[in-house]
Design a protein around this motif. Structure first.
Motif, short mmCIF file in Angstrom:
data_model
loop_
_atom_site.label_atom_id
_atom_site.label_comp_id
_atom_site.label_asym_id
_atom_site.label_seq_id
_atom_site.Cartn_x
_atom_site.Cartn_y
_atom_site.Cartn_z
N ARG A 6 0.85 -1.18 0.00
CA ARG A 6 0.00 0.00 0.00
C ARG A 6 0.89 1.24 0.00
O ARG A 6 1.65 1.44 0.95
N PRO A 7 0.79 2.06 -1.03
CA PRO A 7 1.68 3.24 -1.13
C PRO A 7 1.62 4.17 0.08
O PRO A 7 2.62 4.80 0.42
N GLN A 8 0.48 4.26 0.76
CA GLN A 8 0.38 5.17 1.91
C GLN A 8 1.25 4.72 3.08
O GLN A 8 1.58 5.50 3.96
N TRP A 9 1.66 3.43 3.09
CA TRP A 9 2.54 2.95 4.16
C TRP A 9 3.82 3.78 4.23
O TRP A 9 4.34 4.04 5.30
N TRP A 10 4.33 4.17 3.08
CA TRP A 10 5.62 4.85 3.05
C TRP A 10 5.51 6.26 3.62
O TRP A 10 6.50 6.79 4.13
N HIS A 11 4.35 6.84 3.56
CA HIS A 11 4.17 8.19 4.10
C HIS A 11 3.71 8.14 5.56
O HIS A 11 4.18 8.93 6.38
N GLU A 12 2.84 7.19 5.89
CA GLU A 12 2.22 7.17 7.22
C GLU A 12 2.84 6.17 8.18
O GLU A 12 2.69 6.31 9.39
N GLY A 13 3.51 5.14 7.65
CA GLY A 13 3.97 4.04 8.48
C GLY A 13 5.18 4.35 9.35
O GLY A 13 5.91 5.31 9.12
N THR A 14 5.34 3.52 10.38
CA THR A 14 6.53 3.59 11.24
C THR A 14 7.09 2.19 11.42
O THR A 14 6.36 1.20 11.35
N TYR A 15 8.37 2.12 11.66
CA TYR A 15 9.04 0.85 11.95
C TYR A 15 10.00 1.11 13.09
O TYR A 15 10.86 1.99 13.00
N ARG A 16 9.83 0.36 14.17
CA ARG A 16 10.63 0.55 15.38
C ARG A 16 10.60 2.00 15.86
O ARG A 16 11.63 2.60 16.16
N CYS A 17 9.40 2.55 15.88
CA CYS A 17 9.12 3.91 16.39
C CYS A 17 9.77 5.02 15.57
O CYS A 17 9.90 6.15 16.05
N VAL A 18 10.17 4.73 14.35
CA VAL A 18 10.74 5.74 13.46
C VAL A 18 9.90 5.77 12.19
O VAL A 18 9.57 4.72 11.64
N ALA A 19 9.56 6.97 11.73
CA ALA A 19 8.75 7.11 10.52
C ALA A 19 9.44 6.46 9.33
O ALA A 19 10.66 6.55 9.18
#
Length: 189
Positions: A6-19
């Motif tokens: 999902r393209p919005q993951w790259w704008h909205e997502g976080t991994y290990r508390c970092v955007a």
């Protein structure tokens, strides 16, 4: 069942508390792959999307390999639907519109810069050396759309690009750093 990025993951997502935008700006592809793994993607599905081998994807995710090749970064961005400008691989849509705009050159404009000279200046800056006449390579303030505010994402991107080029220069030498800097020239301007 095939997973869908999902393209919005790259704008909205976080991994290990970092955007994710920060991970992308830093070219932390291991974090990108880890992010996808958390969403149920297998290494083989990530490999199929990016054109990399599953073992290479696993090594990158584990931090045993880093991705520095511009062409590989492009393949990853394309395969995972990551907007290229999030990784510094292209201009964003606003910058692209700005570059397409035609304008009359103001009087007294100096002849265009030699692209090789500009690349040398960019490469110098990327490895921490500031040329004495760097001001003549900078755009005038009336030609640049200055943002109202510079946020954490922009600062993180500049820091990430600088750190990336310093690591690349230390690991592979200036020639490889220059090759990468060429990829950033359009984005940086």
């Amino acid at each position: 069942m095939q997973r869908v990025v999902r393209p919005q993951w790259w704008h909205e997502g976080t991994y290990r508390c970092v955007a994710m935008r920060v991970h992308l700006a830093r070219h932390d592809i291991g974090a990108v792959f880890g992010f996808l793994k958390e969403r149920g993607f297998s290494w083989s599905s990530v490999a199929a999307a990016t054109g990399l081998g599953a073992s290479r994807v696993s090594e990158i995710a584990a931090g045993r390999r880093i991705v520095t090749d511009y062409a590989v970064l492009e393949r990853i961005a394309e395969g995972l639907l990551i907007p290229r400008h999030y990784m510094g691989l292209a201009l964003d849509e606003h910058a692209h519109q700005y570059r397409q705009r035609t304008s009359i050159e103001p009087a007294g404009v100096v002849a265009p810069l030699d692209p090789r000279e500009l690349l040398g200046v960019v490469a110098s800056i990327a490895v921490g050396a500031i040329p004495a006449d760097v001001e003549r390579h900078l755009p005038s303030s009336h030609d640049v759309a200055v943002p109202g505010a510079v946020g954490h994402d922009e600062v993180a991107t500049v820091r990430a690009v600088t750190a990336f080029h310093r690591r690349l220069d230390a690991a592979a030498g200036g020639g490889r750093c220059l090759q990468s800097a060429r990829g950033y020239v359009a984005w940086a301007t």
